[in-house]
Design a protein around this motif. Structure first.
Motif, mmCIF file in Angstrom:
data_model
loop_
_atom_site.group_PDB
_atom_site.id
_atom_site.type_symbol
_atom_site.label_atom_id
_atom_site.label_comp_id
_atom_site.label_asym_id
_atom_site.label_seq_id
_atom_site.Cartn_x
_atom_site.Cartn_y
_atom_site.Cartn_z
ATOM 1 N N ARG A 22 0.822 -1.192 0.000
ATOM 2 C CA ARG A 22 0.000 0.000 0.000
ATOM 3 C C ARG A 22 0.871 1.262 0.000
ATOM 4 N NH1 ARG A 22 -5.141 0.047 1.245
ATOM 5 N NH2 ARG A 22 -4.893 -1.969 2.272
ATOM 6 N N ILE A 23 0.442 2.265 -0.745
ATOM 7 C CA ILE A 23 1.122 3.569 -0.772
ATOM 8 C C ILE A 23 0.552 4.422 0.361
ATOM 9 C CG2 ILE A 23 1.573 5.653 -2.119
ATOM 10 C CD1 ILE A 23 1.066 3.928 -4.648
ATOM 11 N N VAL A 24 1.404 4.844 1.286
ATOM 12 C CA VAL A 24 0.918 5.650 2.407
ATOM 13 C C VAL A 24 1.120 7.147 2.163
ATOM 14 C CG1 VAL A 24 1.172 3.800 4.095
ATOM 15 C CG2 VAL A 24 3.103 5.322 3.651
ATOM 16 N N SER A 46 -0.983 12.921 -4.723
ATOM 17 C CA SER A 46 -1.176 12.468 -3.345
ATOM 18 C C SER A 46 -2.632 12.088 -3.083
ATOM 19 C CB SER A 46 -0.727 13.551 -2.358
ATOM 20 O OG SER A 46 -1.454 14.755 -2.557
ATOM 21 N N LYS A 47 -3.550 12.855 -3.629
ATOM 22 C CA LYS A 47 -4.976 12.579 -3.425
ATOM 23 C C LYS A 47 -5.372 11.227 -4.010
ATOM 24 C CE LYS A 47 -9.604 14.394 -4.421
ATOM 25 N NZ LYS A 47 -10.373 15.497 -5.064
ATOM 26 N N VAL A 48 -4.868 10.936 -5.205
ATOM 27 C CA VAL A 48 -5.252 9.697 -5.883
ATOM 28 C C VAL A 48 -4.470 8.492 -5.368
ATOM 29 C CG1 VAL A 48 -5.220 8.486 -8.112
ATOM 30 C CG2 VAL A 48 -6.012 10.854 -7.980
ATOM 31 N N MET A 49 -3.170 8.641 -5.145
ATOM 32 C CA MET A 49 -2.313 7.487 -4.905
ATOM 33 C C MET A 49 -2.293 7.021 -3.455
ATOM 34 S SD MET A 49 0.900 8.459 -7.413
ATOM 35 C CE MET A 49 1.522 6.807 -7.630
ATOM 36 N N GLU A 50 -2.428 7.937 -2.522
ATOM 37 C CA GLU A 50 -2.334 7.531 -1.117
ATOM 38 C C GLU A 50 -3.495 6.619 -0.740
ATOM 39 O OE1 GLU A 50 -1.823 11.104 1.144
ATOM 40 O OE2 GLU A 50 0.133 11.529 0.240
ATOM 41 N N GLY A 51 -3.150 5.466 -0.191
ATOM 42 C CA GLY A 51 -4.138 4.462 0.166
ATOM 43 C C GLY A 51 -4.321 3.380 -0.878
ATOM 44 N N LYS A 52 -3.822 3.628 -2.107
ATOM 45 C CA LYS A 52 -3.922 2.621 -3.165
ATOM 46 C C LYS A 52 -2.893 1.513 -2.946
ATOM 47 C CE LYS A 52 -6.936 4.708 -6.050
ATOM 48 N NZ LYS A 52 -7.180 5.970 -5.333
ATOM 49 N N VAL A 53 -3.206 0.340 -3.465
ATOM 50 C CA VAL A 53 -2.305 -0.809 -3.409
ATOM 51 C C VAL A 53 -1.688 -0.999 -4.792
ATOM 52 C CG1 VAL A 53 -2.147 -3.302 -3.085
ATOM 53 C CG2 VAL A 53 -3.587 -1.924 -1.559
ATOM 54 N N ILE A 54 -0.378 -1.203 -4.829
ATOM 55 C CA ILE A 54 0.300 -1.422 -6.106
ATOM 56 C C ILE A 54 -0.073 -2.801 -6.634
ATOM 57 C CG2 ILE A 54 2.525 -1.629 -7.265
ATOM 58 C CD1 ILE A 54 3.662 0.323 -5.226
ATOM 59 N N GLY A 55 -0.629 -2.816 -7.828
ATOM 60 C CA GLY A 55 -1.017 -4.068 -8.458
ATOM 61 C C GLY A 55 0.061 -4.575 -9.390
ATOM 62 N N GLU A 65 4.439 0.456 -16.553
ATOM 63 C CA GLU A 65 3.137 0.818 -16.007
ATOM 64 C C GLU A 65 2.863 0.062 -14.708
ATOM 65 O OE1 GLU A 65 -1.619 0.995 -17.228
ATOM 66 O OE2 GLU A 65 -0.124 0.306 -18.687
ATOM 67 N N LEU A 66 2.593 0.810 -13.633
ATOM 68 C CA LEU A 66 2.208 0.226 -12.348
ATOM 69 C C LEU A 66 0.702 0.406 -12.185
ATOM 70 C CD1 LEU A 66 5.203 1.611 -11.990
ATOM 71 C CD2 LEU A 66 4.848 1.088 -9.582
ATOM 72 N N GLU A 67 -0.026 -0.677 -12.172
ATOM 73 C CA GLU A 67 -1.466 -0.591 -11.970
ATOM 74 C C GLU A 67 -1.751 -0.384 -10.486
ATOM 75 O OE1 GLU A 67 -2.810 -4.266 -13.617
ATOM 76 O OE2 GLU A 67 -2.719 -3.537 -15.700
ATOM 77 N N LEU A 68 -2.695 0.496 -10.185
ATOM 78 C CA LEU A 68 -3.046 0.821 -8.808
ATOM 79 C C LEU A 68 -4.430 0.253 -8.490
ATOM 80 C CD1 LEU A 68 -1.838 4.538 -8.693
ATOM 81 C CD2 LEU A 68 -0.551 2.469 -8.113
ATOM 82 N N GLU A 69 -4.511 -0.472 -7.386
ATOM 83 C CA GLU A 69 -5.771 -1.096 -7.001
ATOM 84 C C GLU A 69 -6.467 -0.260 -5.941
ATOM 85 O OE1 GLU A 69 -4.652 -4.979 -5.725
ATOM 86 O OE2 GLU A 69 -4.091 -5.675 -7.746
ATOM 87 N N ASP A 70 -7.758 -0.035 -6.134
ATOM 88 C CA ASP A 70 -8.580 0.739 -5.194
ATOM 89 C C ASP A 70 -9.585 -0.204 -4.546
ATOM 90 O OD1 ASP A 70 -10.188 2.482 -3.808
ATOM 91 O OD2 ASP A 70 -10.338 3.945 -5.429
ATOM 92 N N GLU A 71 -9.387 -0.458 -3.261
ATOM 93 C CA GLU A 71 -10.261 -1.392 -2.556
ATOM 94 C C GLU A 71 -11.677 -0.841 -2.392
ATOM 95 O OE1 GLU A 71 -8.060 -1.975 1.013
ATOM 96 O OE2 GLU A 71 -6.682 -3.441 0.108
#
Length: 279
Positions: A22-24, A46-55, A65-71
């Motif tokens: 997770r990106i903190v 920061s608004k979009v990425m913080e809290g996302k998990v690197i997929g 390309e790093l896909e970002l997962e949003d729970e």
């Protein structure tokens, strides 16, 4: 510069080291740079990425390309590293560089740090909405070594070209083969026995088939070795493939005939060649 072997290597390493973390915190535009390109203001990242998990991470030509997962099921985003940007993984106890453009702080205390030297991009995008030509072409076209990139497909790439087009222009311009650039081109042409300025109209079928086979072989060896010895991977280590023609070998004897490796400016970049081995 990132080309096919490096993008594939870095993507594999990202999946090994940071996938599922997770990106903190996300820090963007830390050190001002006139040729570091972003897709929004620092607050957007920061608004979009913080809290996302690197997929999953993908090598797509000269980009990673790093896909970002949003729970929470929000819009799908990806963080795309472009050619010219160095991305490095740092463990919690490692000292970070003082100057950098983007830093992602991960939940286990490790970091991803992006730095730009000459120019580079770090785009935060929604893949289905991002209409950048280079990104879309890299996502849509097959790469050498895949089933779709057979000899028939390779031949189709030159159908609309003039016979005066050089082999360098054919392989490394107009995104005909995304991620095959001026760097990996050198050894491909050397081992094919072709000078970078050689015109397509002078190639016989045997020449073109050898060029195709050599390209697959060289790119495969470069990727298997973790990239070229002129570039560094996610951990800052040089690639294991020893280049035959590059800035490291110019002026040295050709490994086959002993003539000195030469360099010249051509089509906006430097080419290296053996004056005896390459027609």
């Amino acid at each position: 510069m990132i080309e096919i072997p490096e993008s594939f290597t870095i993507a594999r390493q990202l999946n090994e080291h940071v996938k599922g973390k997770r990106i903190v915190q996300a820090h963007t535009a830390h050190t001002p740079h006139g040729f570091a390109f972003y897709s929004g203001e620092p607050e957007f990242y920061s608004k979009v990425m913080e809290g996302k998990v690197i997929g999953n991470s993908l090598g797509i030509g000269s980009m990673v390309e790093l896909e970002l997962e949003d729970e929470k099921g929000g819009p799908r985003y990806s963080f795309v590293i472009g050619d010219g940007t160095n991305i490095r993984y740092h463990l919690p106890e490692e000292k970070l560089p003082q100057r950098y453009q983007t830093r992602l702080d991960l939940e286990d205390g490790s970091f991803l740090v992006c730095t730009v030297q000459m120019y580079g991009s770090m785009f935060l995008i929604q893949p289905e909405l991002y209409d950048n030509f280079y990104y879309q072409v890299a996502r849509q076209k097959p790469f050498p070594g895949t089933e779709e990139f057979d000899y028939e497909y390779f031949c189709s790439l030159k159908e609309d070209l003039s016979g005066t087009t050089s082999v360098k222009a054919f392989l490394a311009t107009q995104q005909r083969i995304p991620g095959l650039g001026n760097g990996v081109l050198q050894d491909i042409l050397f081992l094919s026995g072709l000078h970078p300025k050689r015109k397509l109209s002078t190639l016989k079928e045997a020449h073109f088939k050898k060029l195709y086979d050599t390209m697959l072989d060289v790119l495969g060896k470069m990727t298997e070795a973790g990239g070229r010895d002129t570039e560094r991977d996610l951990l800052g280590e040089k690639g294991g493939y020893r280049t035959l023609l590059s800035k490291l070998t110019v002026g040295k004897p050709c490994p086959y005939c002993g003539s000195n490796i030469q360099k010249a400016s051509y089509l906006g970049g430097t080419v290296y060649f053996c004056p005896e081995c390459q027609e």
